[in-house]
Scaffold this motif. Structure first.
Motif, PDB file in Angstrom:
ATOM      1  N   UNK A 109       3.565  50.137  14.469  1.00 41.45           N
ATOM      2  CA  UNK A 109       4.369  49.018  13.980  1.00 41.45           C
ATOM      3  C   UNK A 109       3.864  48.493  12.649  1.00 41.45           C
ATOM      4  N   UNK A 110       2.538  48.423  12.500  1.00 42.68           N
ATOM      5  CA  UNK A 110       1.978  47.943  11.250  1.00 42.68           C
ATOM      6  C   UNK A 110       0.661  47.219  11.446  1.00 42.68           C
ATOM      7  N   UNK A 111      -0.299  47.530  10.584  1.00 39.87           N
ATOM      8  CA  UNK A 111      -1.583  46.855  10.558  1.00 39.87           C
ATOM      9  C   UNK A 111      -1.864  46.427   9.122  1.00 39.87           C
ATOM     10  N   UNK A 112      -2.703  45.406   8.968  1.00 38.30           N
ATOM     11  CA  UNK A 112      -3.030  44.884   7.638  1.00 38.30           C
ATOM     12  C   UNK A 112      -4.517  44.541   7.637  1.00 38.30           C
ATOM     13  N   UNK A 113      -5.345  45.501   7.247  1.00 34.50           N
ATOM     14  CA  UNK A 113      -6.800  45.351   7.311  1.00 34.50           C
ATOM     15  C   UNK A 113      -7.346  45.079   5.922  1.00 34.50           C
ATOM     16  N   UNK A 114      -7.980  43.928   5.682  1.00 28.61           N
ATOM     17  CA  UNK A 114      -8.600  43.674   4.381  1.00 28.61           C
ATOM     18  C   UNK A 114      -9.701  44.698   4.116  1.00 28.61           C
ATOM     19  N   UNK A 115      -9.840  45.155   2.885  1.00 32.43           N
ATOM     20  CA  UNK A 115     -10.916  46.115   2.572  1.00 32.43           C
ATOM     21  C   UNK A 115     -12.295  45.625   2.996  1.00 32.43           C
ATOM     22  N   UNK A 116     -12.507  44.310   2.962  1.00 36.86           N
ATOM     23  CA  UNK A 116     -13.808  43.760   3.356  1.00 36.86           C
ATOM     24  C   UNK A 116     -14.090  43.954   4.839  1.00 36.86           C
ATOM     25  N   UNK A 117     -13.045  44.219   5.643  1.00 33.35           N
ATOM     26  CA  UNK A 117     -13.213  44.378   7.089  1.00 33.35           C
ATOM     27  C   UNK A 117     -12.895  45.791   7.555  1.00 33.35           C
ATOM     28  N   UNK A 118     -12.732  46.695   6.618  1.00 31.08           N
ATOM     29  CA  UNK A 118     -12.267  48.045   6.963  1.00 31.08           C
ATOM     30  C   UNK A 118     -13.191  48.748   7.949  1.00 31.08           C
ATOM     31  N   UNK A 119     -14.492  48.477   7.870  1.00 32.61           N
ATOM     32  CA  UNK A 119     -15.453  49.163   8.731  1.00 32.61           C
ATOM     33  C   UNK A 119     -15.861  48.342   9.944  1.00 32.61           C
ATOM     34  N   UNK A 120     -15.376  47.115  10.045  1.00 32.23           N
ATOM     35  CA  UNK A 120     -15.824  46.236  11.131  1.00 32.23           C
ATOM     36  C   UNK A 120     -14.695  45.719  12.011  1.00 32.23           C
ATOM     37  N   UNK A 121     -13.462  45.707  11.513  1.00 32.01           N
ATOM     38  CA  UNK A 121     -12.356  45.167  12.310  1.00 32.01           C
ATOM     39  C   UNK A 121     -12.030  46.110  13.464  1.00 32.01           C
ATOM     40  N   UNK A 122     -11.945  45.564  14.652  1.00 29.29           N
ATOM     41  CA  UNK A 122     -11.641  46.351  15.847  1.00 29.29           C
ATOM     42  C   UNK A 122     -10.215  46.051  16.297  1.00 29.29           C
ATOM     43  N   UNK A 123      -9.441  47.080  16.561  1.00 31.28           N
ATOM     44  CA  UNK A 123      -8.108  46.893  17.118  1.00 31.28           C
ATOM     45  C   UNK A 123      -8.248  46.940  18.634  1.00 31.28           C
ATOM     46  N   UNK A 124      -8.042  45.793  19.265  1.00 33.31           N
ATOM     47  CA  UNK A 124      -8.354  45.619  20.677  1.00 33.31           C
ATOM     48  C   UNK A 124      -7.278  46.236  21.563  1.00 33.31           C
ATOM     49  N   UNK A 125      -7.732  46.921  22.592  1.00 31.80           N
ATOM     50  CA  UNK A 125      -6.844  47.326  23.666  1.00 31.80           C
ATOM     51  C   UNK A 125      -6.646  46.131  24.586  1.00 31.80           C
ATOM     52  N   UNK A 126      -5.709  46.234  25.501  1.00 30.92           N
ATOM     53  CA  UNK A 126      -5.520  45.167  26.476  1.00 30.92           C
ATOM     54  C   UNK A 126      -6.771  44.968  27.319  1.00 30.92           C
ATOM     55  N   UNK A 127      -7.379  46.068  27.717  1.00 30.14           N
ATOM     56  CA  UNK A 127      -8.605  45.984  28.519  1.00 30.14           C
ATOM     57  C   UNK A 127      -9.720  45.314  27.735  1.00 30.14           C
ATOM     58  N   UNK A 128      -9.858  45.662  26.450  1.00 33.24           N
ATOM     59  CA  UNK A 128     -10.881  45.034  25.607  1.00 33.24           C
ATOM     60  C   UNK A 128     -10.690  43.522  25.559  1.00 33.24           C
ATOM     61  N   UNK A 129      -9.442  43.103  25.321  1.00 34.58           N
ATOM     62  CA  UNK A 129      -9.143  41.675  25.177  1.00 34.58           C
ATOM     63  C   UNK A 129      -9.429  40.922  26.476  1.00 34.58           C
ATOM     64  N   UNK A 130      -9.029  41.505  27.597  1.00 35.91           N
ATOM     65  CA  UNK A 130      -9.282  40.873  28.893  1.00 35.91           C
ATOM     66  C   UNK A 130     -10.775  40.758  29.140  1.00 35.91           C
ATOM     67  N   UNK A 131     -11.497  41.823  28.849  1.00 33.16           N
ATOM     68  CA  UNK A 131     -12.938  41.818  29.069  1.00 33.16           C
ATOM     69  C   UNK A 131     -13.619  40.724  28.250  1.00 33.16           C
ATOM     70  N   UNK A 132     -13.202  40.557  27.008  1.00 32.70           N
ATOM     71  CA  UNK A 132     -13.826  39.562  26.137  1.00 32.70           C
ATOM     72  C   UNK A 132     -13.579  38.137  26.609  1.00 32.70           C
ATOM     73  N   UNK A 133     -12.361  37.841  27.035  1.00 32.96           N
ATOM     74  CA  UNK A 133     -11.984  36.458  27.337  1.00 32.96           C
ATOM     75  C   UNK A 133     -12.092  36.102  28.819  1.00 32.96           C
ATOM     76  N   UNK A 134     -12.512  37.050  29.640  1.00 36.47           N
ATOM     77  CA  UNK A 134     -12.617  36.808  31.079  1.00 36.47           C
ATOM     78  C   UNK A 134     -13.894  36.041  31.416  1.00 36.47           C
ATOM     79  N   UNK A 135     -13.743  34.927  32.091  1.00 37.64           N
ATOM     80  CA  UNK A 135     -14.914  34.154  32.524  1.00 37.64           C
ATOM     81  C   UNK A 135     -15.767  34.954  33.499  1.00 37.64           C
ATOM     82  N   UNK A 136     -15.114  35.692  34.394  1.00 41.93           N
ATOM     83  CA  UNK A 136     -15.859  36.475  35.384  1.00 41.93           C
ATOM     84  C   UNK A 136     -16.686  37.561  34.726  1.00 41.93           C
ATOM     85  N   UNK A 137     -16.101  38.263  33.777  1.00 44.69           N
ATOM     86  CA  UNK A 137     -16.808  39.359  33.118  1.00 44.69           C
ATOM     87  C   UNK A 137     -17.943  38.831  32.249  1.00 44.69           C
TER      88      UNK A 137
END
Length: 358
Positions: A109-137
């Motif tokens: 669909x489209x991504x817009x990555x600043x050159x300053x973040x080209x090597x560090x920006x992570x495109x999160x999967x649904x599982x990644x996002x859930x894992x990060x924001x889950x209180x239990x995890x």
């Protein structure tokens, strides 16, 4: 002789059929790098025991860590300038990643990555996002609360799309406030249902709409936040707030006064360790709002010195530049509100502010 001829004919037909099957299998295997299974997870084609297939390895469990207040700073202003692009799925996979449906959608669909973040920006999967924001995890009491104007409603919907691993209401575009309210209500319903069924699912809500929309003073917004979160400095309550356009309208389009109101809010919130301020989008020129584009640009620029990274005390999510560079026909319907895929990309930046891949 007749029997011999028949045997030869049958053998020839079998050989041709076998060759056709092998050719078809070869074409199918080379046509794609990954396949999508019914639960939305993608796996490498013909993967057995972790062997490399088409340069895509079998990936073990990846740990995502929630970053508490003041979270991460991606940048602001010129450092967040980017160009929208799409990437073929076959080239998007790397040696350390297998894409799920959410990630595939981002690339196509489209991504817009600043050159300053080209090597560090992570495109999160649904599982990644859930894992990060889950209180239990994470073993933390994490609550993400999005609040503010219509652009913040759309950010919530974009984040819900990612967490639910689905495009709510079949990705129907929100061309007016009535459609936006309907999609928001649907997103809230499914987010609540998912959490009721699975306690591991993150607490992510849209709250304090009337108080934090920008039509009332920012003190009213702060009070609503406190009523919800309490007076304690809960480091794991994350309020994501955007109020630019209606604050500007409330003070009768006086840029300096609007900036002062937002600054006052930021200073009041800094003591609570709970708020990320989100920039307004870029506004394309409209004849019915002749001064809006220039004035909102001025308000945005005037606030940058008071926000992270220039002022680390005030966490900041800058979405102005990515909306400014989105000039394709399918980016916006009214010059301000963006399409669903743009809102999902905003949500990806929010996740990169709150989360870190380890």
């Amino acid at each position: 002789k007749r029997c011999v001829k028949m045997c030869i004919a049958v053998a020839t037909l079998c050989a041709l059929w076998l060759r056709g099957v092998q050719t078809l299998q070869l074409q199918e295997t080379s046509a794609q790098d990954v396949q999508i299974v019914s639960n939305g997870t993608e796996i490498p084609e013909n993967n057995h025991n972790g062997e490399m297939v088409d340069d895509i390895p079998f990936i073990p469990y990846r740990r995502i860590k929630f970053i508490p207040y003041p979270h991460k700073t991606l940048g602001s202003g010129a450092s967040m300038q980017c160009q929208w692009e799409t990437r073929p799925i076959t080239n998007a996979s790397t040696a350390s990643q297998v894409l799920d449906i959410t990630q595939q959608s981002a690339y196509t669909e489209g991504i817009c990555i600043p050159p300053t973040l080209n090597n560090t920006l992570h495109i999160f999967s649904s599982e990644d996002a859930i894992q990060c924001l889950s209180s239990d995890v994470q073993n933390r009491d994490i609550r993400v609360i999005i609040s503010g104007d219509s652009y913040m409603k759309q950010l919530y919907i974009g984040l819900a799309d990612i967490l639910l691993s689905k495009h709510i209401t079949d990705d129907k575009q929100m061309r007016d406030s009535a459609q936006r309210a309907k999609v928001l209500s649907t997103a809230q319903y499914w987010m609540k249902k998912r959490r009721e069924k699975n306690a591991t699912f993150p607490f992510v809500q849209y709250q304090c709409e009337e108080e934090c929309y920008g039509k009332k003073t920012m003190d009213v917004c702060s009070q609503c936040i406190t009523n919800f979160s309490g007076n304690s400095t809960r480091g794991d309550d994350v309020w994501v707030i955007g109020v630019g356009i209606h604050t500007y309208n409330r003070v009768k389009r006086q840029v300096d006064e609007a900036v002062q109101h937002v600054q006052h809010f930021l200073h009041a919130e800094a003591q609570h360790n709970r708020t990320i301020y989100v920039s307004p989008p870029h506004y394309f020129h409209r004849e019915d709002y002749p001064g809006q584009s220039l004035n909102m640009e001025s308000m945005y620029r005037s606030l940058l010195p008071h926000l992270a990274p220039q002022n680390p005390a005030h966490p900041f999510l800058d979405v102005h530049e990515l909306t400014k560079s989105c000039t394709m026909d399918n980016c916006t319907f009214d010059g301000g509100h963006r399409s669903r895929y743009v809102n999902r990309w905003k949500a990806q930046l929010l996740l990169n502010t709150l989360c870190e891949v380890q």
